[in-house]
Write a protein that holds these residues in place. Structure first.
Motif, PDB file in Angstrom:
ATOM      1  N   GLU A 109       0.801  -1.342   0.041  1.00 14.12           N
ATOM      2  CA  GLU A 109      -0.089  -0.108  -0.127  1.00 14.12           C
ATOM      3  C   GLU A 109       0.702   1.296  -0.033  1.00 14.12           C
ATOM      4  O   GLU A 109       0.412   2.420  -0.374  1.00 14.12           O
ATOM      5  N   SER A 110       2.115   1.281   0.553  1.00 15.80           N
ATOM      6  CA  SER A 110       2.688   2.581   0.908  1.00 15.80           C
ATOM      7  C   SER A 110       3.110   3.084  -0.662  1.00 15.80           C
ATOM      8  O   SER A 110       3.414   2.584  -1.503  1.00 15.80           O
ATOM      9  N   PRO A 111       2.922   4.424  -0.694  1.00 17.83           N
ATOM     10  CA  PRO A 111       3.625   5.299  -1.898  1.00 17.83           C
ATOM     11  C   PRO A 111       4.882   5.358  -1.971  1.00 17.83           C
ATOM     12  O   PRO A 111       5.364   5.817  -2.962  1.00 17.83           O
ATOM     13  N   VAL A 112       5.881   4.915  -0.862  1.00 20.31           N
ATOM     14  CA  VAL A 112       7.092   4.952  -0.848  1.00 20.31           C
ATOM     15  C   VAL A 112       7.752   3.718  -1.242  1.00 20.31           C
ATOM     16  O   VAL A 112       7.354   2.510  -0.681  1.00 20.31           O
ATOM     17  N   LEU A 113       8.756   3.541  -2.133  1.00 21.54           N
ATOM     18  CA  LEU A 113       9.541   2.413  -2.326  1.00 21.54           C
ATOM     19  C   LEU A 113      10.909   2.629  -1.823  1.00 21.54           C
ATOM     20  O   LEU A 113      11.594   3.555  -2.058  1.00 21.54           O
TER      21      LEU A 113
END
Length: 486
Positions: A109-113
């Motif tokens: 779900e996170s918008p960050v990689l």
């Protein structure tokens, strides 16, 4: 909300206790650096730095964070920080392609990689394709650690199945179940605060992060092992490793190089794929004073069974059939063979408090076929999807493979079913000869197999290959054997 009881230790609680007890003791050592390492107090500060990085990167709480990570102290600190701040980390292999990685990101779900400096190129390409922001995890700063606490049913971290067939599947590792697993594994592998532990599996694997998470919870010193090589394995002796884990393909490589024995080793854990009895006999002979443990399980739940050090001693003393088994069910597991056939072979199913992904009824359907003998030992027969039905008769590839590997001229073998107009599926063996320039005659192998196998189980087709295709965890890629080559 799952009811928390005193009898169910949470993983994050075990980690907190280990950090406090080991404040002045080195708990994490980078690969190949005997003079370096983080004490429990330093690891706590780096966990604080990782939490600050997650904040600065804009990782929302409650969202799973994908991370291209290898086995480094920074990776372990980041996983603990994610677990403590409701941003569970999902480590992914930097060796996968962007397309394969993008499949995994669809349900994270996170918008960050997150990625390590060495994976910035593929991380940037993946972030652009999937619409994520990229944050590089290099040397973590020091900061006050967050409170190491969580609810029992919160996710500690996320793993993915190895994906030998189809798309890898997400497996959420709950705090209570990982806590229970830590207690079980530490008992079976004799891990404690005097242990120095290293695992050779990739960080994204249950045998990597899953194993290091157990060692950290036990208060053992962790030695990072980012990538398997013969030299890297031998360096573990210089770092004082007492407990190590390896997959069968690695053990075979080390035996060939005469580099298997480690002077400080007390216990070796192996698993992830079947080991040939001949290889195991050579391994036992190479390190006669070392306790061997085979833990059978899968990403969705492990361990299910254990072949203990005492079992290995009995095997070395003459009860060699035990080396074909994966041991007996561990005490915390209820194990059944579902719908056994006339030979007692059916799907292995299990339930217990440390399994990560049981069904709604509590039972984990492993997809592994096996039987249980009169002494309670579990013998695997292969995967359900690998079953060959020849003329209405069931042929279990693993049984045929174990027979053929007892031949002196056979180094390795994989058995598959191939289409046949007459019997539906014919049995085919892909054989790696000990001497590639002088492979054994198929007629000789056929006669050898026939001494212990029914005629319908003996391969009709034979192909000699230089090596079997395997995934990074040592599992044979049977589909790759049956796909046409250009």
């Amino acid at each position: 909300m799952t009811q928390r009881t005193a009898a169910t230790p949470l993983w994050i609680d075990l980690v907190a206790r280990a950090l406090e007890a080991g404040r002045d003791r080195v708990l994490v050592v980078p690969a190949g650096e005997p003079g370096a390492g983080w004490t429990g107090a330093e690891l706590a500060r780096r966990i604080g730095g990782a939490a600050a990085l997650l904040d600065a990167a804009g990782c929302p709480r409650g969202g799973t964070v994908p991370a291209l990570m290898t086995t480094r102290p920074e990776a372990m600190a980041t996983v603990v920080a994610g677990a403590a701040t409701r941003r569970p980390i999902a480590p992914l292999s930097p060796r996968l392609t962007v397309t394969e990685l993008a499949d995994c990101l669809t349900d994270l779900e996170s918008p960050v990689l997150l990625c390590e400096p060495g994976s910035a190129e593929i991380g940037g390409e993946l972030a652009r394709r999937c619409g994520r922001r990229l944050a590089v995890v290099g040397n973590l700063p020091r900061a006050e650690a967050p409170a190491l606490s969580a609810a029992a049913d919160e996710t500690a971290f996320v793993l993915h199945t190895s994906g030998t067939t189809g798309r890898p599947r997400r497996v959420d590792v709950r705090q209570d179940r990982m806590g229970a697993r830590s207690v079980v594994n530490a008992r079976l592998t004799r891990l404690d605060t005097a242990s120095v532990y290293s695992a050779s599996s990739p960080f994204h694997h249950i045998g990597g992060l899953g194993a290091f998470a157990v060692a950290l919870a036990a208060g053992a010193r962790i030695v990072a092992f980012p990538r398997f090589t013969v030299d890297a394995w031998q360096s573990l002796g210089r770092l004082g490793v007492t407990h190590a884990q390896a997959v069968p393909a690695m053990i075979e490589t080390l035996l060939r190089a005469d580099a298997f024995a480690l002077p400080t080793l007390r216990l070796l854990q192996y698993g992830a794929s079947p080991i040939h009895p001949g290889t195991l006999r050579r391994a036992l002979a190479a390190m006669p004073g070392v306790a061997f443990v085979n833990l059978f399980g899968q990403t969705e739940g492990a361990p299910l069974t254990c072949l203990s050090p005492e079992d290995h001693q009995r095997a070395a003393a003459g009860d060699e059939d035990l080396l074909n088994s994966v041991g007996r069910p561990v005490a915390e597991i209820e194990l059944v063979v579902h719908e056994p056939d006339g030979n007692g072979v059916g799907e292995v199913r299990a339930r217990g408090p440390h399994l990560f992904a049981p069904g709604a009824d509590g039972w984990l359907r492993t997809g592994d076929l096996g039987r249980v003998d009169e002494r309670g030992y579990v013998f695997l027969a292969g995967r359900k999807g690998d079953l060959i039905i020849r003329g209405g008769e069931n042929v279990h590839p693993l049984e045929v493979e174990q027979t053929l590997t007892r031949h002196d001229d056979v180094e390795d073998v994989a058995v598959v079913g191939v289409p046949d107009e007459r019997v539906g599926e014919a049995v085919k063996a892909f054989v790696v000869a000990r001497n590639l320039d002088a492979p054994p005659d198929p007629a000789e192998l056929r006669a050898f197999a026939r001494t212990t196998l029914a005629g319908f189980k003996v391969p009709e087709h034979w192909e000699f290959v230089a090596a079997l295709p395997r995934n990074p965890n040592g599992k044979v890629l049977r589909r790759a054997l049956t796909q046409p080559t250009n």
